[in-house]
Design a protein around this motif. Structure first.
Motif, PDB file in Angstrom:
ATOM      1  N   GLY A  50       0.811  -1.206   0.000  1.00  0.00           N
ATOM      2  CA  GLY A  50       0.000   0.000   0.000  1.00  0.00           C
ATOM      3  C   GLY A  50       0.842   1.251   0.000  1.00  0.00           C
ATOM      4  N   ARG A 140      -1.097  -5.763  -7.368  1.00  0.00           N
ATOM      5  CA  ARG A 140      -2.020  -6.175  -6.301  1.00  0.00           C
ATOM      6  C   ARG A 140      -1.496  -7.443  -5.633  1.00  0.00           C
ATOM      7  N   ILE A 169      -3.006  -1.353   4.004  1.00  0.00           N
ATOM      8  CA  ILE A 169      -4.067  -1.200   3.007  1.00  0.00           C
ATOM      9  C   ILE A 169      -5.214  -0.327   3.494  1.00  0.00           C
ATOM     10  N   THR A 171      -8.512   1.187   5.790  1.00  0.00           N
ATOM     11  CA  THR A 171      -9.857   0.695   6.091  1.00  0.00           C
ATOM     12  C   THR A 171     -10.885   1.131   5.059  1.00  0.00           C
ATOM     13  N   CYS A 172     -10.461   1.913   4.068  1.00  0.00           N
ATOM     14  CA  CYS A 172     -11.392   2.421   3.054  1.00  0.00           C
ATOM     15  C   CYS A 172     -10.948   1.975   1.667  1.00  0.00           C
ATOM     16  N   GLY A 173     -11.726   1.104   1.053  1.00  0.00           N
ATOM     17  CA  GLY A 173     -11.433   0.641  -0.295  1.00  0.00           C
ATOM     18  C   GLY A 173     -12.345   1.293  -1.311  1.00  0.00           C
ATOM     19  N   ASP A 174     -13.022   0.474  -2.095  1.00  0.00           N
ATOM     20  CA  ASP A 174     -13.941   0.997  -3.107  1.00  0.00           C
ATOM     21  C   ASP A 174     -15.196   1.563  -2.445  1.00  0.00           C
ATOM     22  N   LYS A 358     -16.043   0.119   1.163  1.00  0.00           N
ATOM     23  CA  LYS A 358     -15.813  -1.278   1.509  1.00  0.00           C
ATOM     24  C   LYS A 358     -14.466  -1.403   2.212  1.00  0.00           C
ATOM     25  N   ARG A 359     -14.407  -2.276   3.173  1.00  0.00           N
ATOM     26  CA  ARG A 359     -13.152  -2.484   3.892  1.00  0.00           C
ATOM     27  C   ARG A 359     -12.244  -3.393   3.072  1.00  0.00           C
ATOM     28  N   PRO A 360     -11.003  -2.961   2.794  1.00  0.00           N
ATOM     29  CA  PRO A 360     -10.083  -3.829   2.050  1.00  0.00           C
ATOM     30  C   PRO A 360      -9.821  -5.124   2.820  1.00  0.00           C
ATOM     31  N   SER A 361      -9.627  -6.199   2.079  1.00  0.00           N
ATOM     32  CA  SER A 361      -9.452  -7.510   2.692  1.00  0.00           C
ATOM     33  C   SER A 361      -7.984  -7.819   2.962  1.00  0.00           C
ATOM     34  N   CYS A 396      -4.922  -0.917   9.605  1.00  0.00           N
ATOM     35  CA  CYS A 396      -5.951  -1.566   8.783  1.00  0.00           C
ATOM     36  C   CYS A 396      -6.698  -2.647   9.564  1.00  0.00           C
TER      37      CYS A 396
END
Length: 508
Positions: A50, A140, A169, A171-174, A358-361, A396
């Motif tokens: 990240g 990725r 990564i 806590t905030c993704g898409d 969405k929360r990144p995995s 994260c």
């Protein structure tokens, strides 16, 4: 800046001037020295996943202390800066920037910088520490595993082999864009709160779905656009606290990191002196939602907009869209989600979905780190899985906190990892990592959120101090881990210890 301009600035902006001086001192004292170009950096070699607000500072601490690293970023070059590279140009800090200094060398020019200033600070840090040549964009990470010699491989050996891994990564993704019945029938415009650049809200009736930080940002946007009226539709009450660094720091000083017998006092004061006539939209007294159970929103304008009649903050359940608005079940204070209320149509010709991200995995990490009862966030210091002290999942794994966003703990966690990697005597064993987790659970057994789902910054500092103090072999590392200074001394001691171990035939 000339001497005269310097003096005039100090006289006209004394508080900001003092803030600049403080930042300058912190930068000079605590910033690690950037390595020379093409410098040979030693092991351990760290993989940083990240290139955002955590990954770039963590990598800068690694190379600044003489250790090699590689940053792997899933996105392209334009994603440098993480979530801040993808939000609206009007986005800015809700908390004071003093609590958002994610690296000692960061220098803010205002108390509440905007998106552009934040991303520019990340980019300056990235260049200052020579991280351009150490960053792999469009990479990725899908799998992290060890080779036969115990070194980490990310995806495949072509990316290198590493002694430690920092997962940064966030806590905030898409953007999270749920489907609500009737959305296709709505005659107005529907957009996510992260996609407001270039949109017009002047004179419109705006509906904001969601009651968290994204809703506050959306509300600020429509207010600046001079919308006719804005209705914020929130499912439940959420604490809002003043945009005042002194108050925010006082709340973060709760070292217990949970509700206590005295928590009623700040909650009563907020209702009495901040919410005042709008106490109905605050969490009700004696509810399970205390100030130390969820991350509060930090804003002054929300309540002012409601008082002025430019906005309404409504509590209830979304039933569905209709051509002219949203069908809404409006509930009274204290009535739970899905409970009885009054059904009404909230009219609007623009709807902003403030539904978060969405929360990144972390699924790319080894399977064993997700086994209960020691799965994230129930890890050592919340970021080190007990099975692998050489993995640090920084910023994260947390769920809720006060006063803990982007502060200097990024450097502390990175230096903890470096200490574990270079000093065998300072490494925590799996059983003791689990005992620490169990102890923290026991201490916070009465916390309504559990041991690790909520913490304050003071509790975080207590964790750091305790973990260093409890192990005598870590004492020599304390100045390095806590402040990033004096790293040469413990390294020299470790080298002498290694020679003694090898001389005695001890292999580690």
């Amino acid at each position: 800046m000339s001497t005269q301009d310097f003096v005039l600035f100090a006289l006209r902006h004394p508080v900001l001037f003092v803030y600049q001086v403080i930042q300058w001192i912190l930068s000079k004292v605590l910033s690690p020295t950037p390595p020379p170009r093409k410098a040979h950096l030693r092991r351990p070699k760290i993989a940083v996943i990240g290139a955002g607000l955590t990954g770039v500072p963590a990598a800068s601490h690694c190379v600044g202390h003489g250790f090699d690293c590689v940053i792997l970023e899933a996105g392209s070059r334009k994603n440098l800066g993480g979530i801040w590279s993808r939000v609206n140009n009007t986005s800015g800090l809700q908390i004071h920037s003093l609590m958002y200094r994610f690296h000692p060398s960061v220098t803010w020019k205002s108390g509440y910088p905007n998106r552009h200033q934040i991303v520019s600070q990340v980019e300056q840090l990235w260049r200052k520490y020579g991280l351009e040549e150490k960053t792999k964009f469009n990479t990725r990470v899908t799998k992290v595993y060890k080779d036969l010699h115990g070194r980490w491989i990310l995806n495949d050996p072509s990316n290198g082999r590493f002694d430690g891994v920092i997962a940064a990564i966030g806590t905030c993704g898409d953007p999270k864009m749920p489907h609500i019945p009737g959305m296709e029938e709505f005659k107005g415009e529907i957009c996510h709160s992260s996609d407001l650049d270039g949109r017009q809200a002047k004179g419109k009736k705006v509906i904001v779905i969601g009651g968290g930080a994204s809703a506050v940002e959306a509300l600020e946007f429509v207010a600046s656009e001079d919308a006719e009226i804005t209705n914020v539709l929130a499912r439940s009450e959420k604490w809002i606290i003043p945009r005042n660094p002194f108050i925010d720091m006082l709340l973060a000083m709760n070292v217990f990191g949970s509700e206590t017998n005295l928590s009623w006092l700040p909650e009563w004061m907020l209702r009495r002196f901040f919410y005042r006539d709008l106490a109905d939209i605050a969490p009700p007294p004696n509810s399970k939602k205390g100030i130390f159970t969820e991350t509060p929103m930090v804003n002054d304008e929300v309540l002012d907009l409601v008082r002025s009649g430019k906005a309404k903050w409504l509590r209830g359940d979304i039933l569905g869209f209709e051509p002219d608005g949203v069908r809404f079940n409006r509930r009274a204070q204290g009535v739970p989600k899905g409970g009885p209320g009054r059904e009404e149509l909230i009219e609007g010709d623009m709807c902003i979905m403030a539904t978060g991200f969405k929360r990144p995995s972390l699924a790319f990490l080894p399977d064993e780190v997700f086994q209960p009862p020691y799965e994230p966030p129930n890890w050592y210091l919340q970021v080190f899985p007990p099975e692998h002290m050489d993995i640090c999942a920084d910023n994260c794994t947390y769920v809720n906190a006060i006063g803990s966003v982007g502060n200097y703990h990024i450097g502390i966690y990175t230096r903890f990892l470096l200490m574990f990697l270079v000093d065998p005597l300072a490494r925590p064993k799996e059983k003791w990592m689990k005992r620490w987790i169990d102890m923290t659970r026991w201490i916070k057994a009465r916390s309504p959120t559990g041991a690790f789902d909520f913490f304050t910054y003071s509790e975080l500092i207590y964790w750091f101090l305790f973990v260093i103090a409890i192990q005598p072999f870590r004492w020599k590392w304390a100045p390095f881990v806590l402040f990033g200074i004096g790293g040469a001394l413990p390294l020299a001691v470790v080298e002498r210890e290694d020679k003694l171990r090898k001389g005695n035939g001890v292999v580690h």
